[in-house]
Design a protein around this motif. Structure first.
Motif, PDB file in Angstrom:
ATOM      1  N   THR A  36       0.830  -1.202   0.000  1.00 40.46           N
ATOM      2  CA  THR A  36       0.000   0.000   0.000  1.00 40.46           C
ATOM      3  C   THR A  36       0.865   1.252   0.000  1.00 40.46           C
ATOM      4  O   THR A  36       1.996   1.243   0.475  1.00 40.46           O
ATOM      5  N   ILE A  37       0.278   2.325  -0.537  1.00 38.39           N
ATOM      6  CA  ILE A  37       0.975   3.605  -0.578  1.00 38.39           C
ATOM      7  C   ILE A  37      -0.022   4.735  -0.337  1.00 38.39           C
ATOM      8  O   ILE A  37      -1.172   4.654  -0.780  1.00 38.39           O
ATOM      9  N   GLN A  38       0.433   5.732   0.393  1.00 36.72           N
ATOM     10  CA  GLN A  38      -0.335   6.956   0.558  1.00 36.72           C
ATOM     11  C   GLN A  38       0.410   8.055  -0.192  1.00 36.72           C
ATOM     12  O   GLN A  38       1.640   8.144  -0.117  1.00 36.72           O
ATOM     13  N   VAL A  39      -0.348   8.873  -0.911  1.00 34.14           N
ATOM     14  CA  VAL A  39       0.234  10.001  -1.642  1.00 34.14           C
ATOM     15  C   VAL A  39      -0.473  11.268  -1.178  1.00 34.14           C
ATOM     16  O   VAL A  39      -1.464  11.686  -1.760  1.00 34.14           O
ATOM     17  N   PRO A  40       0.015  11.875  -0.071  1.00 39.55           N
ATOM     18  CA  PRO A  40      -0.601  13.128   0.383  1.00 39.55           C
ATOM     19  C   PRO A  40      -0.349  14.233  -0.643  1.00 39.55           C
ATOM     20  O   PRO A  40       0.582  14.148  -1.456  1.00 39.55           O
ATOM     21  N   ALA A  41      -1.169  15.258  -0.598  1.00 38.29           N
ATOM     22  CA  ALA A  41      -1.033  16.369  -1.545  1.00 38.29           C
ATOM     23  C   ALA A  41       0.381  16.942  -1.499  1.00 38.29           C
ATOM     24  O   ALA A  41       0.926  17.191  -0.429  1.00 38.29           O
ATOM     25  N   PHE A  42       0.955  17.108  -2.688  1.00 43.21           N
ATOM     26  CA  PHE A  42       2.263  17.732  -2.771  1.00 43.21           C
ATOM     27  C   PHE A  42       2.153  19.175  -2.286  1.00 43.21           C
ATOM     28  O   PHE A  42       1.100  19.783  -2.389  1.00 43.21           O
ATOM     29  N   ILE A  43       3.238  19.705  -1.788  1.00 40.95           N
ATOM     30  CA  ILE A  43       3.292  21.108  -1.370  1.00 40.95           C
ATOM     31  C   ILE A  43       3.677  21.936  -2.591  1.00 40.95           C
ATOM     32  O   ILE A  43       4.624  21.598  -3.304  1.00 40.95           O
ATOM     33  N   ASN A  44       2.946  23.011  -2.825  1.00 40.24           N
ATOM     34  CA  ASN A  44       3.208  23.866  -3.967  1.00 40.24           C
ATOM     35  C   ASN A  44       3.981  25.098  -3.520  1.00 40.24           C
ATOM     36  O   ASN A  44       3.452  25.958  -2.835  1.00 40.24           O
ATOM     37  N   LYS A  45       5.240  25.174  -3.907  1.00 35.68           N
ATOM     38  CA  LYS A  45       6.077  26.323  -3.569  1.00 35.68           C
ATOM     39  C   LYS A  45       6.205  27.284  -4.756  1.00 35.68           C
ATOM     40  O   LYS A  45       7.087  28.132  -4.766  1.00 35.68           O
ATOM     41  N   THR A  46       5.336  27.106  -5.734  1.00 34.84           N
ATOM     42  CA  THR A  46       5.352  27.962  -6.917  1.00 34.84           C
ATOM     43  C   THR A  46       4.157  28.910  -6.877  1.00 34.84           C
ATOM     44  O   THR A  46       3.307  28.813  -5.988  1.00 34.84           O
ATOM     45  N   THR A  47       4.081  29.776  -7.852  1.00 33.16           N
ATOM     46  CA  THR A  47       2.949  30.698  -7.945  1.00 33.16           C
ATOM     47  C   THR A  47       1.845  30.152  -8.846  1.00 33.16           C
ATOM     48  O   THR A  47       0.809  30.784  -8.987  1.00 33.16           O
ATOM     49  N   ARG A  48       2.051  28.982  -9.441  1.00 36.04           N
ATOM     50  CA  ARG A  48       1.054  28.390 -10.341  1.00 36.04           C
ATOM     51  C   ARG A  48      -0.031  27.723  -9.517  1.00 36.04           C
ATOM     52  O   ARG A  48       0.189  26.733  -8.823  1.00 36.04           O
ATOM     53  N   VAL A  49      -1.226  28.270  -9.598  1.00 36.15           N
ATOM     54  CA  VAL A  49      -2.374  27.787  -8.832  1.00 36.15           C
ATOM     55  C   VAL A  49      -2.765  26.383  -9.295  1.00 36.15           C
ATOM     56  O   VAL A  49      -2.735  26.076 -10.482  1.00 36.15           O
ATOM     57  N   GLU A  50      -3.094  25.526  -8.352  1.00 34.50           N
ATOM     58  CA  GLU A  50      -3.598  24.163  -8.570  1.00 34.50           C
ATOM     59  C   GLU A  50      -2.571  23.185  -9.138  1.00 34.50           C
ATOM     60  O   GLU A  50      -2.896  22.046  -9.416  1.00 34.50           O
ATOM     61  N   LEU A  51      -1.330  23.604  -9.306  1.00 36.44           N
ATOM     62  CA  LEU A  51      -0.322  22.704  -9.861  1.00 36.44           C
ATOM     63  C   LEU A  51      -0.148  21.470  -8.988  1.00 36.44           C
ATOM     64  O   LEU A  51      -0.084  20.343  -9.488  1.00 36.44           O
ATOM     65  N   GLU A  52      -0.089  21.669  -7.677  1.00 37.19           N
ATOM     66  CA  GLU A  52       0.110  20.533  -6.769  1.00 37.19           C
ATOM     67  C   GLU A  52      -1.044  19.546  -6.837  1.00 37.19           C
ATOM     68  O   GLU A  52      -0.847  18.332  -6.719  1.00 37.19           O
ATOM     69  N   GLN A  53      -2.264  20.046  -7.047  1.00 34.40           N
ATOM     70  CA  GLN A  53      -3.427  19.157  -7.139  1.00 34.40           C
ATOM     71  C   GLN A  53      -3.340  18.281  -8.388  1.00 34.40           C
ATOM     72  O   GLN A  53      -3.591  17.074  -8.327  1.00 34.40           O
ATOM     73  N   ARG A  54      -2.980  18.895  -9.496  1.00 36.70           N
ATOM     74  CA  ARG A  54      -2.890  18.155 -10.762  1.00 36.70           C
ATOM     75  C   ARG A  54      -1.776  17.103 -10.712  1.00 36.70           C
ATOM     76  O   ARG A  54      -1.964  15.969 -11.147  1.00 36.70           O
ATOM     77  N   VAL A  55      -0.623  17.487 -10.164  1.00 37.59           N
ATOM     78  CA  VAL A  55       0.504  16.557 -10.095  1.00 37.59           C
ATOM     79  C   VAL A  55       0.208  15.433  -9.102  1.00 37.59           C
ATOM     80  O   VAL A  55       0.425  14.255  -9.406  1.00 37.59           O
ATOM     81  N   THR A  56      -0.306  15.765  -7.927  1.00 40.02           N
ATOM     82  CA  THR A  56      -0.618  14.740  -6.923  1.00 40.02           C
ATOM     83  C   THR A  56      -1.628  13.744  -7.473  1.00 40.02           C
ATOM     84  O   THR A  56      -1.453  12.521  -7.333  1.00 40.02           O
ATOM     85  N   GLN A  57      -2.680  14.235  -8.110  1.00 39.62           N
ATOM     86  CA  GLN A  57      -3.707  13.346  -8.664  1.00 39.62           C
ATOM     87  C   GLN A  57      -3.136  12.460  -9.759  1.00 39.62           C
ATOM     88  O   GLN A  57      -3.425  11.265  -9.819  1.00 39.62           O
ATOM     89  N   ALA A  58      -2.287  13.030 -10.606  1.00 43.77           N
ATOM     90  CA  ALA A  58      -1.678  12.242 -11.681  1.00 43.77           C
ATOM     91  C   ALA A  58      -0.783  11.142 -11.114  1.00 43.77           C
ATOM     92  O   ALA A  58      -0.789  10.011 -11.608  1.00 43.77           O
ATOM     93  N   VAL A  59      -0.014  11.450 -10.077  1.00 45.01           N
ATOM     94  CA  VAL A  59       0.862  10.450  -9.455  1.00 45.01           C
ATOM     95  C   VAL A  59       0.022   9.341  -8.813  1.00 45.01           C
ATOM     96  O   VAL A  59       0.306   8.148  -8.999  1.00 45.01           O
ATOM     97  N   ALA A  60      -1.010   9.711  -8.088  1.00 50.54           N
ATOM     98  CA  ALA A  60      -1.889   8.710  -7.462  1.00 50.54           C
ATOM     99  C   ALA A  60      -2.539   7.830  -8.527  1.00 50.54           C
ATOM    100  O   ALA A  60      -2.574   6.598  -8.393  1.00 50.54           O
TER     101      ALA A  60
END
Length: 173
Positions: A36-60
């Motif tokens: 099993t694996i958990q993939v919590p939301a990535f932290i977004n240190k950029t100014t691009r809104v929603e980037l972390e959501q898109r990347v986290t979802q794609a990885v999961a």
């Protein structure tokens, strides 16, 4: 002489059979006891809104599509945890048409990624503080909706980022 040749061929055959090559998608460098694996939301240190959501979802989604590990949402159920932060994001024009309009852009993402063995006091199994992913994308110069094209490109890049990352994690390339 025949025995020496036969022995030489047998040794060469063994070396070739054990050279370590496997088909992409079939290798696995993780402990087989990890399920099993958990993939919590990535932290977004950029100014691009929603980037972390898109990347986290794609990885999961990529982990789920591979079928090797089951995705869980609660840390207590996870054998491993994949943590990440997106540290930089850039879009740069790389090709232009005769009128000087950009026809191709390059998207670059730099992330900090670590895979932790949650069963073993979060021991680091894999880590890359400068995981860099770069890819070019074409744009439709006839379209007037540049923002939609950029959003669509980011979604596609997130998927390819996830494919590359999960391959690196599971196959050890």
């Amino acid at each position: 002489m025949k025995v020496a040749r036969l022995l030489g061929c047998a040794v060469a055959g063994l070396l070739l059979a054990s050279c370590g090559y496997t088909l992409v998608g079939t290798g696995n460098s993780l402990d087989p006891k990890i399920h099993t694996i958990q993939v919590p939301a990535f932290i977004n240190k950029t100014t691009r809104v929603e980037l972390e959501q898109r990347v986290t979802q794609a990885v999961a989604d990529e982990f789920v599509s591979r079928g090797r590990l089951r995705l869980v949402t609660v840390p207590a159920q996870a054998d491993t945890i994949l943590r990440g932060s997106i540290d930089s994001f850039g879009i740069f024009p790389v090709a232009f048409n005769a009128q000087g309009r950009a026809t191709q852009y390059q998207i670059s993402i730099t992330a900090k990624i670590e895979l932790l063995d949650h069963r073993n006091e979060d021991k680091v199994l894999w880590k890359n503080d400068q995981y860099r992913f770069t890819e070019n994308y074409q744009i439709n110069t006839e379209s007037t909706d540049a923002f939609d094209q950029e959003t669509r490109a980011i979604n596609e890049i997130a998927v390819r980022f996830a494919e590359t990352l999960v391959t690196n994690l599971l196959e050890g390339f």
